[in-house]
Scaffold this motif. Structure first.
Motif: not given
Length: 281
Positions: A42-43, A45-46, A251
């Motif tokens: 999720a991280q 993708k975000a 990221k």
């Protein structure tokens, strides 16, 4: 023409990591199995990123593979193997404790038989000495079974650990090693590999590095030039990009990596193709 110009201008204002190609993240800790994997995905993708693969391990922080409980280690390895089987691109990284002797060797053979290609052992948190003969026995056997041995190399133990890891790799030339964090703030030591390659019969060229954590410190820092110099001296083909999630996000890692003054070809190798080549059958 106008649309193309506007699109090109917009891309200039995107973070470098957002436009990067998919990365093979070779160092991901899943402290809570499926839940942790979901949070990681999720991280990613975000952040607008994507992965072409990830190497996952269960232990780290409070979840250590400690000496004297091989049954628990085996159960956790099985859970990780099962999790990886459900998710495309996930590479399970098993563990053992070198001081568990024959039980550790048996577990190596068992996980190799289940298709595992990587083993992670951590001298600091598992509390073992890389110079102990039992460690050499273990890593030699790992090499015989086709397992790549990942070892922590953050140099956070008194006196550092790079010298011991270098000599371990010299003594087990048929085993491939990945030294995580590329020596930490003692990364300069690893420039010795450029000289080691010139000594006939000394070095098996079996050492790889992941640059997790260190890349976030080196980017835009006074040490950046030396860090890049070291990456080139150990061999760009031997360098892997990794996040060390959850301590660092993908990221953060990619944003720092994109700021390094490397060529596009070098970055492409480190992001993904080196890991794929290392893990090729």
């Amino acid at each position: 023409m106008k649309i193309a110009t506007c699109l090109a201008a917009a891309l200039l204002f995107l973070p470098a990591a957002a436009t990067a190609q998919p990365v093979f993240d070779t160092h991901v800790h899943l402290w809570d199995g499926e839940k942790s994997l979901g949070e990681y995905q999720a991280q990613v993708k975000a952040a607008g990123l994507s992965t072409s693969g990830l190497g996952v391990m269960w232990f780290g922080g409070p979840n250590q593979a400690r000496e004297g409980n091989p049954a628990d280690i085996a159960a956790r390895n099985d859970a990780l193997i099962a999790l990886a089987a459900k998710h495309k691109g996930v590479v399970p990284i098993a563990t053992v404790h070198p001081y568990d002797g024959q039980a550790a060797l048996d577990e190596l053979a068992r996980v190799a038989g289940r298709g595992v290609r990587m083993l992670k052992i951590h001298p600091h948190t598992q509390r073992f000495d890389p110079a102990d003969p039992r460690v050499l026995t273990l890593v030699k056997r790992a090499g015989e079974l086709g397992l790549i041995v990942v070892m922590d190399n953050a140099n956070i133990v008194p006196g550092g650990d790079s010298e011991k890891l270098f000599n371990l790799a010299l003594a087990a030339p048929k085993t491939k090693f990945v030294f995580a964090h590329m020596g930490g703030l003692n990364f300069r030591f690893w420039n010795i590999l450029k000289m080691a390659r010139t000594a006939e019969g000394l070095f098996g060229d079996n050492i790889y590095f992941d640059i997790s954590a260190m890349v976030t410190l080196a980017a835009d820092a006074p040490i950046e030039e030396e860090f890049i110099w070291t990456m080139r001296n150990v061999g760009i083909d031997h360098v892997l990009l990794a996040s060390d999630y959850p301590q660092f996000s993908l990221k953060q890692t990619l944003e720092a990596f994109e700021r390094l003054d490397l060529t596009a070809e070098e970055k492409a190798k480190i992001r993904s193709s080196n890991a794929r080549a290392l893990l090729a059958p």
